[in-house]
Design a protein around this motif. Structure first.
Motif, PDB file in Angstrom:
ATOM      1  N   UNK A 158       0.856  -1.176   0.124  1.00 32.81           N
ATOM      2  CA  UNK A 158      -0.054  -0.126   0.132  1.00 32.81           C
ATOM      3  C   UNK A 158       0.969   1.198   0.042  1.00 32.81           C
ATOM      4  N   UNK A 159       1.857   1.216   0.891  1.00 34.13           N
ATOM      5  CA  UNK A 159       2.720   2.465   0.777  1.00 34.13           C
ATOM      6  C   UNK A 159       3.569   2.504  -0.225  1.00 34.13           C
ATOM      7  N   UNK A 160       3.928   1.395  -1.041  1.00 31.84           N
ATOM      8  CA  UNK A 160       4.603   1.536  -2.250  1.00 31.84           C
ATOM      9  C   UNK A 160       3.668   2.126  -3.338  1.00 31.84           C
ATOM     10  N   UNK A 161       2.413   1.689  -3.408  1.00 34.43           N
ATOM     11  CA  UNK A 161       1.468   2.188  -4.436  1.00 34.43           C
ATOM     12  C   UNK A 161       1.383   3.754  -4.100  1.00 34.43           C
ATOM     13  N   UNK A 162       1.393   4.203  -3.001  1.00 34.75           N
ATOM     14  CA  UNK A 162       1.180   5.468  -2.679  1.00 34.75           C
ATOM     15  C   UNK A 162       2.471   6.316  -3.185  1.00 34.75           C
ATOM     16  N   UNK A 163       3.582   5.788  -3.024  1.00 32.46           N
ATOM     17  CA  UNK A 163       5.023   6.687  -3.314  1.00 32.46           C
ATOM     18  C   UNK A 163       4.962   6.708  -4.910  1.00 32.46           C
ATOM     19  N   UNK A 164       4.616   5.490  -5.458  1.00 35.69           N
ATOM     20  CA  UNK A 164       4.615   5.728  -7.103  1.00 35.69           C
ATOM     21  C   UNK A 164       3.549   6.400  -7.613  1.00 35.69           C
ATOM     22  N   UNK A 165       2.381   6.492  -6.872  1.00 37.06           N
ATOM     23  CA  UNK A 165       1.396   7.209  -7.652  1.00 37.06           C
ATOM     24  C   UNK A 165       2.021   8.975  -7.294  1.00 37.06           C
ATOM     25  N   UNK A 166       2.702   9.000  -6.183  1.00 32.15           N
ATOM     26  CA  UNK A 166       2.996  10.614  -6.092  1.00 32.15           C
ATOM     27  C   UNK A 166       4.131  10.893  -7.189  1.00 32.15           C
ATOM     28  N   UNK A 167       5.081   9.660  -7.432  1.00 32.60           N
ATOM     29  CA  UNK A 167       5.947   9.998  -8.504  1.00 32.60           C
ATOM     30  C   UNK A 167       5.053  10.315  -9.950  1.00 32.60           C
ATOM     31  N   UNK A 168       3.998   9.546 -10.194  1.00 31.06           N
ATOM     32  CA  UNK A 168       3.410   9.851 -11.439  1.00 31.06           C
ATOM     33  C   UNK A 168       2.700  11.166 -11.422  1.00 31.06           C
ATOM     34  N   UNK A 169       2.283  11.713 -10.440  1.00 32.31           N
ATOM     35  CA  UNK A 169       1.478  12.948 -10.251  1.00 32.31           C
ATOM     36  C   UNK A 169       2.598  13.849 -10.679  1.00 32.31           C
ATOM     37  N   UNK A 170       3.773  13.959 -10.313  1.00 33.44           N
ATOM     38  CA  UNK A 170       4.696  14.922 -10.698  1.00 33.44           C
ATOM     39  C   UNK A 170       5.256  14.746 -12.191  1.00 33.44           C
ATOM     40  N   UNK A 171       5.602  13.251 -12.631  1.00 31.46           N
ATOM     41  CA  UNK A 171       6.222  12.858 -13.923  1.00 31.46           C
ATOM     42  C   UNK A 171       5.224  12.019 -14.453  1.00 31.46           C
ATOM     43  N   UNK A 172       4.123  12.392 -14.929  1.00 29.59           N
ATOM     44  CA  UNK A 172       2.956  11.598 -15.472  1.00 29.59           C
ATOM     45  C   UNK A 172       3.585  10.601 -16.676  1.00 29.59           C
ATOM     46  N   UNK A 173       4.786  10.968 -17.285  1.00 26.09           N
ATOM     47  CA  UNK A 173       5.354  10.146 -18.236  1.00 26.09           C
ATOM     48  C   UNK A 173       6.251   8.918 -18.037  1.00 26.09           C
ATOM     49  N   UNK A 174       6.485   9.039 -16.710  1.00 24.91           N
ATOM     50  CA  UNK A 174       7.641   8.209 -16.098  1.00 24.91           C
ATOM     51  C   UNK A 174       7.370   6.567 -16.549  1.00 24.91           C
ATOM     52  N   UNK A 175       7.787   5.870 -17.511  1.00 21.31           N
ATOM     53  CA  UNK A 175       7.118   4.764 -17.799  1.00 21.31           C
ATOM     54  C   UNK A 175       7.639   3.696 -16.839  1.00 21.31           C
ATOM     55  N   UNK A 176       8.831   3.959 -16.179  1.00 20.85           N
ATOM     56  CA  UNK A 176       9.254   3.034 -15.149  1.00 20.85           C
ATOM     57  C   UNK A 176       8.003   2.906 -13.951  1.00 20.85           C
ATOM     58  N   UNK A 177       7.836   4.107 -13.601  1.00 21.51           N
ATOM     59  CA  UNK A 177       6.840   4.333 -12.445  1.00 21.51           C
ATOM     60  C   UNK A 177       5.652   3.677 -12.892  1.00 21.51           C
ATOM     61  N   UNK A 178       5.082   3.892 -14.078  1.00 16.59           N
ATOM     62  CA  UNK A 178       3.914   3.791 -14.641  1.00 16.59           C
ATOM     63  C   UNK A 178       3.693   2.016 -14.663  1.00 16.59           C
ATOM     64  N   UNK A 179       4.890   1.531 -15.323  1.00 19.34           N
ATOM     65  CA  UNK A 179       4.717  -0.109 -15.294  1.00 19.34           C
ATOM     66  C   UNK A 179       4.968  -0.640 -13.854  1.00 19.34           C
ATOM     67  N   UNK A 180       5.639  -0.292 -12.898  1.00 22.42           N
ATOM     68  CA  UNK A 180       5.713  -0.865 -11.624  1.00 22.42           C
ATOM     69  C   UNK A 180       4.420  -0.649 -10.658  1.00 22.42           C
ATOM     70  N   UNK A 181       3.754   0.545 -11.275  1.00 24.23           N
ATOM     71  CA  UNK A 181       2.634   0.788 -10.204  1.00 24.23           C
ATOM     72  C   UNK A 181       1.423   0.245 -10.991  1.00 24.23           C
ATOM     73  N   UNK A 182       1.434  -0.129 -12.402  1.00 25.50           N
ATOM     74  CA  UNK A 182       0.464  -1.127 -12.834  1.00 25.50           C
ATOM     75  C   UNK A 182       0.604  -2.356 -12.507  1.00 25.50           C
ATOM     76  N   UNK A 183       1.907  -2.893 -12.299  1.00 25.22           N
ATOM     77  CA  UNK A 183       2.078  -4.285 -11.983  1.00 25.22           C
ATOM     78  C   UNK A 183       1.473  -4.433 -10.470  1.00 25.22           C
ATOM     79  N   UNK A 184       1.697  -3.481  -9.592  1.00 28.56           N
ATOM     80  CA  UNK A 184       1.255  -3.735  -8.310  1.00 28.56           C
ATOM     81  C   UNK A 184      -0.215  -3.902  -8.209  1.00 28.56           C
ATOM     82  N   UNK A 185      -0.939  -2.762  -9.010  1.00 27.50           N
ATOM     83  CA  UNK A 185      -2.347  -2.733  -8.965  1.00 27.50           C
ATOM     84  C   UNK A 185      -2.806  -3.977  -9.398  1.00 27.50           C
TER      85      UNK A 185
END
Length: 202
Positions: A158-185
């Motif tokens: 849950x905390x990991x998802x929250x931090x990755x969500x924050x990263x994507x809010x700041x950098x919406x095109x960050x592919x690595x964050x998108x990929x990792x968050x997608x897999x976690x979800x």
């Protein structure tokens, strides 16, 4: 760390993001040409950690803060980066630590000490250092991203998802964050949104 995870170091701090995967065995500072060009265009710079390219700007203008030898914290960080890139993580850590003695709020030094701990498998220390860097600079995308990966590996999804969500809010095109968050979800059963994020990362 997971198969695709990698860790790099922040040159002087990041407002940007990072998205060029590579193996953990690679040298600590791997800045993609794309990330560098984006950083220059945005006027911000380079800094990053697991899975991508980051951008950075000098941590601060605290050039007046020096040690007994007349060195500034940022100068010590740069010396640490040189050692870090040469594979001398012990020497780099000493420089980053010396920088923090001058300037305890140097987010780059905090972040890069987190990277060293992350590489060595000391997730507790890595987590602490990343959190300190974020406390200094809440927009530090690389630290948010890497902290998300550390939390994931510590089992705090849950905390990991929250931090990755924050990263994507700041950098919406960050592919690595998108990929990792997608897999976690998806692992959490949130298949639709997870797949949407993976599609964005593709």
């Amino acid at each position: 760390m997971h198969h695709n995870d990698r860790v790099t170091i922040d040159v002087e701090h990041s407002d940007g993001y990072d998205d060029s995967p590579s193996d953990p065995e690679r040298r600590p500072l791997l800045l993609s040409l794309v990330g560098l060009v984006v950083g220059l265009l945005l006027g911000i710079g380079i800094g990053y950690l697991v899975w991508g390219t980051v951008t950075d700007h000098p941590v601060s203008g605290r050039v007046g803060i020096t040690d007994d030898g007349g060195q500034t914290a940022d100068e010590l960080v740069q010396q640490g980066l040189t050692l870090h890139n040469a594979g001398d993580t012990a020497g780099a850590a000493a420089k980053y630590t010396a920088a923090l003695e001058i300037d305890p709020n140097n987010s780059v030094a905090l972040y890069n000490l987190g990277v060293i701990a992350h590489f060595s498998g000391d997730l507790a220390t890595a987590r602490s250092r990343y959190e300190q860097a974020i406390e200094v600079d809440p927009q530090f995308v690389s630290a948010l991203y890497n902290l998300g990966l550390v939390l994931r590996d510590l089992g705090d999804t849950d905390a990991a998802i929250d931090r990755l969500e924050q990263a994507i809010e700041i950098a919406p095109d960050n592919k690595a964050a998108l990929e990792n968050l997608g897999n976690l979800l998806i692992a959490q059963g949130q298949n639709q949104r997870g797949q949407e994020l993976l599609d964005r990362a593709a």
